[in-house]
Design an enzyme around this catalytic site. Structure first.
Site, PDB file in Angstrom:
ATOM      1  N   CYS A 146      45.740  58.570  24.718  1.00 38.67           N
ATOM      2  CA  CYS A 146      45.936  59.930  25.219  1.00 38.67           C
ATOM      3  C   CYS A 146      47.278  60.497  24.751  1.00 38.67           C
ATOM      4  O   CYS A 146      47.480  61.711  24.780  1.00 38.67           O
ATOM      5  CB  CYS A 146      45.804  59.981  26.737  1.00 38.67           C
ATOM      6  SG  CYS A 146      46.879  58.861  27.622  1.00 38.67           S
ATOM      7  N   HIS A 147      48.175  59.615  24.272  1.00 34.68           N
ATOM      8  CA  HIS A 147      49.472  60.098  23.785  1.00 34.68           C
ATOM      9  C   HIS A 147      49.305  60.899  22.495  1.00 34.68           C
ATOM     10  O   HIS A 147      50.218  61.610  22.084  1.00 34.68           O
ATOM     11  CB  HIS A 147      50.443  58.934  23.559  1.00 34.68           C
ATOM     12  CG  HIS A 147      49.961  57.908  22.575  1.00 34.68           C
ATOM     13  ND1 HIS A 147      49.104  56.897  22.917  1.00 34.68           N
ATOM     14  CD2 HIS A 147      50.207  57.751  21.250  1.00 34.68           C
ATOM     15  CE1 HIS A 147      48.850  56.142  21.853  1.00 34.68           C
ATOM     16  NE2 HIS A 147      49.492  56.644  20.823  1.00 34.68           N
ATOM     17  N   ASN A 175      44.284  58.731  32.665  1.00 38.73           N
ATOM     18  CA  ASN A 175      43.749  57.671  31.811  1.00 38.73           C
ATOM     19  C   ASN A 175      44.112  56.297  32.365  1.00 38.73           C
ATOM     20  O   ASN A 175      45.284  55.976  32.510  1.00 38.73           O
ATOM     21  CB  ASN A 175      44.345  57.839  30.397  1.00 38.73           C
ATOM     22  CG  ASN A 175      43.881  56.766  29.414  1.00 38.73           C
ATOM     23  OD1 ASN A 175      43.002  55.969  29.714  1.00 38.73           O
ATOM     24  ND2 ASN A 175      44.505  56.740  28.243  1.00 38.73           N
ATOM     25  N   GLU A 209      54.085  55.716  15.450  1.00 35.59           N
ATOM     26  CA  GLU A 209      52.885  55.772  14.639  1.00 35.59           C
ATOM     27  C   GLU A 209      53.139  56.515  13.329  1.00 35.59           C
ATOM     28  O   GLU A 209      52.594  56.154  12.286  1.00 35.59           O
ATOM     29  CB  GLU A 209      51.748  56.437  15.421  1.00 35.59           C
ATOM     30  CG  GLU A 209      51.271  55.570  16.587  1.00 35.59           C
ATOM     31  CD  GLU A 209      50.105  56.176  17.338  1.00 35.59           C
ATOM     32  OE1 GLU A 209      49.643  57.270  16.950  1.00 35.59           O
ATOM     33  OE2 GLU A 209      49.643  55.541  18.294  1.00 35.59           O
ATOM     34  N   TYR A 226      44.178  69.488  22.951  1.00 35.86           N
ATOM     35  CA  TYR A 226      43.291  69.403  24.118  1.00 35.86           C
ATOM     36  C   TYR A 226      41.993  70.157  23.845  1.00 35.86           C
ATOM     37  O   TYR A 226      40.909  69.711  24.195  1.00 35.86           O
ATOM     38  CB  TYR A 226      43.983  69.963  25.368  1.00 35.86           C
ATOM     39  CG  TYR A 226      45.184  69.159  25.790  1.00 35.86           C
ATOM     40  CD1 TYR A 226      46.464  69.518  25.388  1.00 35.86           C
ATOM     41  CD2 TYR A 226      45.032  68.021  26.588  1.00 35.86           C
ATOM     42  CE1 TYR A 226      47.572  68.765  25.761  1.00 35.86           C
ATOM     43  CE2 TYR A 226      46.127  67.264  26.971  1.00 35.86           C
ATOM     44  CZ  TYR A 226      47.398  67.651  26.537  1.00 35.86           C
ATOM     45  OH  TYR A 226      48.489  66.899  26.907  1.00 35.86           O
TER      46      TYR A 226
END
Lengths: 202, 160
Positions: A171-172, A163, A198, A140
Site C-alpha cells: 500500500c506504500h 491494510n 525501491e 488511488y
C-alpha cells in the site's frame, strides 16, 4: 477481606503471601492457532503474525504497547483467541522483511492470507498485490479503477489505511493524483523510506 | 463475548500460577503441575462462555491439576467436613529447594492436613476470597474460613 490489625497474625499472613518461586519459567506450548513476533525495524516497530499453517496473516505497525494489544485483540477476534508470542514461527517472514528493508531486492514474499481483511478490502488489496510491483507506483484513482470501484478512490484510500499486511501488500506504492504521498499507516517517513528504497534499488 | 488473546493471560498470570502450583504440591511437582494447568487451560480456552474471571478460572484449573498430581502419587485428598479428622494424614515435608520462603512457614504448611494446605494456598498465594475458595474445594464459605483459621492456629503454634 481480612480486617487490618497489627500483631503476629499479620506477620504470619505476610510471610504466607510472600511465597515466591524465583526459578519459575513461563509455560511452553507446542503449537498456536496464531503465532506472532514483534521487532524493531528501520521503519518502526512491527508485529508479524501467522496462522496455524504458517501463513502470514498480519504485518502491522505497533509503535507502542496499546497498538500491540489492539493488534492481538484483532487477531483473537477474527481468527482465534489462542494467540501466542512465538517468534520462531515467523522466522521466514522476519528474514524476508529484514532483507527487504535493508535494500535488497526481495524474493517472493512469504505465503499470505487476507484473514483480517474486510470484504471491501479484499479485492482492493489483491489487485494492489497483482498490479503494483516493486518500484512501481499507482494513484488511488487508478487502483480504484483496476479493483472495479472507479468512483471509490477515497474508500480505497481508507481500505489501504487498514491494510493488515503492510509492506507485503504494498500500500506504500499508492500515492495521490499529483504524486503526493498523502497517507500511510506507518507514517509518512516510513512511506518515504520504502519508496526511496525501491527506486534506488532498481 | 470476546476472549482476550491467550498470550496476555500468560503474561499476566504465569507467575501466580507457578506460585500456587508450588504452594499446593511442593517444589518437586510444582513446575509440572503449572505446565499441566497451562496445557489444560489452552485446550479449554476456545470453549469458555465467560471471560469475566479468567484469573480465577486459571487458579481453579491449577488446583485441579494439583489434586490430580496428588492422586496420581497415591495420596487421595480426604473429603472430610471436619478437617481435624484428616490430621492423621501427614504428607512428607517438602524441602523448598526452588521456592523463596524466608520464614520457613511453607515447610510447615506442607505438614498440615491437605484441605488446610489447599485453603491456605488459595487464600494467600492465589489471593482468593472465601467464596471462591469454597467453590474450588467444593465446600461452604464457613468451612473455608475454618480451614484457614485452623491452619493459622497450627502455624502460629509451630512457629512459637
Amino acid at each position: 477481606m481480612t480486617p487490618s490489625h497489627s500483631g503476629p497474625s499479620d506477620r504470619l499472613e505476610a510471610s504466607l503471601a510472600g511465597f515466591d518461586v524465583p526459578a519459575a519459567r513461563p509455560p511452553d506450548f507446542p503449537t498456536a492457532d496464531v503465532s506472532y513476533a514483534v521487532d524493531d525495524t528501520p521503519i518502526g516497530r512491527m508485529l508479524l503474525a501467522c496462522d496455524g499453517s504458517g501463513v502470514l496473516v498480519a504485518s502491522l505497525f505497533t509503535p507502542d504497547a496499546a497498538a500491540e494489544e489492539a493488534a492481538l485483540q484483532r487477531l483473537a477476534a477474527r481468527i482465534s483467541p489462542r494467540v501466542l508470542r512465538r517468534p520462531q514461527s515467523l522466522d521466514e517472514a522476519r528474514r524476508w522483511l529484514e532483507s527487504y528493508l535493508d535494500g535488497g531486492r526481495p524474493g517472493a514474499a512469504p505465503a499470505w492470507a487476507l484473514s483480517l481483511a474486510t470484504p471491501f478490502q479484499i479485492p482492493v488489496l489483491t489487485t494492489l498485490a497483482a498490479r503494483v510491483g516493486y518500484g512501481d507506483r499507482a494513484t488511488y484513482g487508478q487502483l480504484a479503477s483496476w479493483a472495479g470501484r472507479p468512483q471509490a478512490a477515497r474508500a480505497v484510500g481508507t481500505a489501504l489505511g487498514g491494510n493488515p499486511l503492510c509492506v507485503v501488500l504494498p500500500c506504500h506504492r499508492v500515492v495521490g493524483a499529483s504524486g503526493s504521498l498523502t497517507g500511510y499507516a506507518g507514517g509518512l517517513a516510513a512511506k518515504r523510506y520504502l519508496l526511496e528504497l525501491e527506486s534506488t534499488s532498481l | 463475548m470476546t476472549l482476550p488473546p491467550f498470550q496476555l493471560l500468560v503474561d499476566a498470570h504465569w507467575r501466580d500460577v507457578a506460585r500456587l502450583a508450588h504452594a499446593l504440591v511442593g517444589p518437586d511437582d510444582g513446575d509440572d503441575v503449572a505446565q499441566q494447568a497451562w496445557l489444560q487451560a489452552w485446550a479449554a480456552y476456545p470453549s469458555l462462555t465467560s471471560a469475566t474471571n479468567l484469573r480465577g478460572w486459571l487458579f481453579t484449573v491449577t488446583y485441579r491439576c494439583a489434586t490430580d498430581a496428588h492422586r496420581g502419587r497415591g495420596r487421595r485428598p480426604v473429603p472430610v467436613e471436619d478437617p481435624s479428622l484428616a490430621a492423621a494424614e501427614r504428607p512428607a515435608v517438602d524441602p523448598p529447594a526452588t521456592a523463596s520462603d524466608e520464614s520457613g512457614v511453607w515447610q510447615i504448611v506442607a505438614t498440615l492436613p491437605p484441605r488446610q494446605r489447599e485453603a491456605v494456598a488459595l487464600r494467600y498465594v492465589a489471593d482468593l476470597d472465601h467464596a471462591a475458595i469454597a467453590a474450588a474445594l467444593g465446600t461452604s464459605t464457613a468451612m473455608s474460613r475454618r480451614l484457614v483459621s485452623d491452619a493459622l492456629g497450627s502455624l502460629r503454634k509451630a512457629l512459637s
